[in-house]
Design a protein around this motif. Structure first.
Motif, PDB file in Angstrom:
ATOM      1  N   PRO A  54      -3.055   2.297  -6.542  1.00  0.00           N
ATOM      2  CA  PRO A  54      -3.911   3.049  -6.243  1.00  0.00           C
ATOM      3  C   PRO A  54      -4.411   2.990  -4.540  1.00  0.00           C
ATOM      4  N   LEU A  55      -4.154   1.819  -3.926  1.00  0.00           N
ATOM      5  CA  LEU A  55      -4.426   1.931  -2.618  1.00  0.00           C
ATOM      6  C   LEU A  55      -3.421   2.700  -2.031  1.00  0.00           C
ATOM      7  N   LEU A 105      -5.013  -0.067  13.477  1.00  0.00           N
ATOM      8  CA  LEU A 105      -6.157  -0.783  12.791  1.00  0.00           C
ATOM      9  C   LEU A 105      -5.782  -1.038  11.024  1.00  0.00           C
ATOM     10  N   THR A 106      -5.420   0.098  10.614  1.00  0.00           N
ATOM     11  CA  THR A 106      -4.984  -0.003   8.929  1.00  0.00           C
ATOM     12  C   THR A 106      -4.164  -1.044   8.935  1.00  0.00           C
ATOM     13  N   ARG A 107      -2.976  -1.037   9.606  1.00  0.00           N
ATOM     14  CA  ARG A 107      -1.946  -2.109   9.568  1.00  0.00           C
ATOM     15  C   ARG A 107      -2.627  -3.644   9.814  1.00  0.00           C
ATOM     16  N   GLU A 108      -3.350  -3.798  10.567  1.00  0.00           N
ATOM     17  CA  GLU A 108      -4.320  -4.940  10.732  1.00  0.00           C
ATOM     18  C   GLU A 108      -4.877  -5.586   9.704  1.00  0.00           C
ATOM     19  N   LYS A 109      -5.587  -4.495   8.863  1.00  0.00           N
ATOM     20  CA  LYS A 109      -6.363  -4.751   7.738  1.00  0.00           C
ATOM     21  C   LYS A 109      -5.675  -5.123   6.587  1.00  0.00           C
ATOM     22  N   PHE A 167      -2.002   5.459  -3.184  1.00  0.00           N
ATOM     23  CA  PHE A 167      -2.038   6.844  -3.444  1.00  0.00           C
ATOM     24  C   PHE A 167      -3.229   7.261  -2.650  1.00  0.00           C
ATOM     25  N   SER A 168      -4.243   6.368  -2.636  1.00  0.00           N
ATOM     26  CA  SER A 168      -5.589   6.883  -1.758  1.00  0.00           C
ATOM     27  C   SER A 168      -5.110   7.005  -0.376  1.00  0.00           C
ATOM     28  N   LEU A 169      -4.252   6.090   0.094  1.00  0.00           N
ATOM     29  CA  LEU A 169      -3.977   6.440   1.393  1.00  0.00           C
ATOM     30  C   LEU A 169      -3.171   7.649   1.779  1.00  0.00           C
ATOM     31  N   SER A 170      -2.768   8.375   0.977  1.00  0.00           N
ATOM     32  CA  SER A 170      -2.226   9.604   1.254  1.00  0.00           C
ATOM     33  C   SER A 170      -2.986  10.595   1.774  1.00  0.00           C
ATOM     34  N   GLY A 171      -4.056  10.359   1.431  1.00  0.00           N
ATOM     35  CA  GLY A 171      -5.443  11.006   2.008  1.00  0.00           C
ATOM     36  C   GLY A 171      -6.477  10.159   2.863  1.00  0.00           C
ATOM     37  N   CYS A 172      -5.800   9.033   3.705  1.00  0.00           N
ATOM     38  CA  CYS A 172      -6.428   7.711   3.882  1.00  0.00           C
ATOM     39  C   CYS A 172      -7.382   8.145   4.940  1.00  0.00           C
ATOM     40  N   PRO A 202       2.818  -7.468   2.542  1.00  0.00           N
ATOM     41  CA  PRO A 202       4.236  -7.044   2.648  1.00  0.00           C
ATOM     42  C   PRO A 202       4.385  -5.655   2.730  1.00  0.00           C
ATOM     43  N   LEU A 203       3.376  -4.823   2.471  1.00  0.00           N
ATOM     44  CA  LEU A 203       3.300  -3.323   2.562  1.00  0.00           C
ATOM     45  C   LEU A 203       2.477  -2.789   3.865  1.00  0.00           C
ATOM     46  N   GLN A 204       2.213  -3.808   4.673  1.00  0.00           N
ATOM     47  CA  GLN A 204       1.283  -3.305   6.007  1.00  0.00           C
ATOM     48  C   GLN A 204       2.107  -2.188   6.654  1.00  0.00           C
ATOM     49  N   TYR A 205       3.316  -2.247   6.772  1.00  0.00           N
ATOM     50  CA  TYR A 205       3.814  -1.319   7.855  1.00  0.00           C
ATOM     51  C   TYR A 205       3.968   0.115   6.882  1.00  0.00           C
ATOM     52  N   PRO A 206       4.682   0.095   5.868  1.00  0.00           N
ATOM     53  CA  PRO A 206       4.711   1.493   5.015  1.00  0.00           C
ATOM     54  C   PRO A 206       3.398   2.071   4.799  1.00  0.00           C
ATOM     55  N   LEU A 207       2.508   1.296   4.369  1.00  0.00           N
ATOM     56  CA  LEU A 207       1.409   1.876   3.904  1.00  0.00           C
ATOM     57  C   LEU A 207       0.465   2.514   5.092  1.00  0.00           C
TER      58      LEU A 207
END
Length: 293
Positions: free
Chosen positions: A13-14, A181-185, A16-21, A194-199
């Motif tokens: 769900p994270l 900032l998103t990647r850092e969080k 999917f939510s990031l698609s409009g994040c 593990p998904l910090q970069y793609p997400l």
């Protein structure tokens, strides 16, 4: 359920939510907890309508005694002006008018916040200031904190009219890049590490101030950050300072996120900065990086 399966259920769900994040940047609160009158401040309500028809609300705080200038204040990503007012409630007593604006979805402002819509809100507030007789022929400054600093930096960098009218801009705890900032969080949690970069790539980065902060020059720029800030690391301010042109200054302090103006010495230093960069002043170009304990 295994820990791995539970982690996957959180990640899906994270993702999917990031698609409009971009909307995840905003945590609006409609509850107004006080008015400036509660703090003994003279004020008036300001009601504006954006070009896309959204009604916005703000407060214009009157200066005590003859105004020395006007501050356009942009607050952080949570709550609303009724809580963030504490960051600027001291300025009227120092002779500065203050305009606090709630972005769409915050406080009494209608709508729902997202990028780039909130930049339209900032532009609407700025246009109102330009039309306000009490602001004309006086120094005008932009002061932003956290998300407000990030929005303000990009807005001014993208608007020659704003750069021409402002006397200086103050950014307190800005972040350089929404994506970074998103990647850092995401990196803070084992499930999302593990998904910090793609997400994080799903986070829009077009309106990050690192993209255009160099355009602020020669508008005087002050960046303030706390080396103990656990919300927005000081390295974001350092990156923006490095990318910005002259005149610029970076102040490194200690304390909580956007707790800058709870410290009297920081208040005094900002007042000195504002006075130094009045339009009829002769500022020292290229102020150094300084550290306040």
């Amino acid at each position: 359920m295994s820990r791995r399966s539970f982690g996957i259920l959180l990640i899906i769900p994270l993702a999917f939510s990031l698609s409009g994040c971009a909307s995840l940047l905003f945590y609006p609160d409609q509850t107004m907890r006080l008015t400036p009158k509660t703090l003994g401040l003279e004020y008036e309500d300001v009601n504006l309508t954006t070009p896309d028809g959204v009604k916005l609300h703000g407060w214009f705080l009157s200066a005590q005694n003859e105004p020395r200038g006007t501050i356009f204040f942009l607050h952080g990503n949570a709550e609303n002006i009724s809580t963030h007012i504490h960051s600027v409630a001291w300025l009227p007593g120092q002779g500065y008018q203050v305009f606090l604006l709630d972005y769409r979805g915050y406080g009494l402002s209608e709508g729902s916040p997202d990028l780039p819509d909130v930049l339209t809100d900032v532009a609407t507030g700025f246009r109102w200031l330009l039309s306000e007789p009490r602001v004309a022929d006086r120094d005008l400054y932009l002061l932003g904190q956290s998300l407000g600093a990030t929005l303000g930096a990009y807005f001014v960098g993208a608007n020659p009219e704003a750069r021409a009218r402002l006397s200086a801009i103050v950014l307190d705890a800005p972040f350089a890049s929404y994506r970074e900032l998103t990647r850092e969080k995401l990196a803070l949690f084992p499930v999302t590490w593990p998904l910090q970069y793609p997400l994080s790539l799903l986070m829009p980065d077009d309106y990050s101030p690192i993209k255009n902060i160099a355009k602020l020059s020669p508008l005087p720029l002050l960046i303030i950050c706390s080396e103990t800030d656990d919300i927005v690391p000081a390295r974001h301010s350092a990156a923006l300072f490095e990318a910005a042109g002259e005149p610029k200054a970076l102040w490194i302090t200690r304390g909580p996120h956007i707790g800058t103006f709870g410290q009297e010495n920081n208040r005094r230093r900002v007042l000195t900065f504002l006075e130094e960069y009045k339009r009829n002043a002769s500022p020292a170009v290229g102020a150094p990086t300084t550290r306040t304990k």
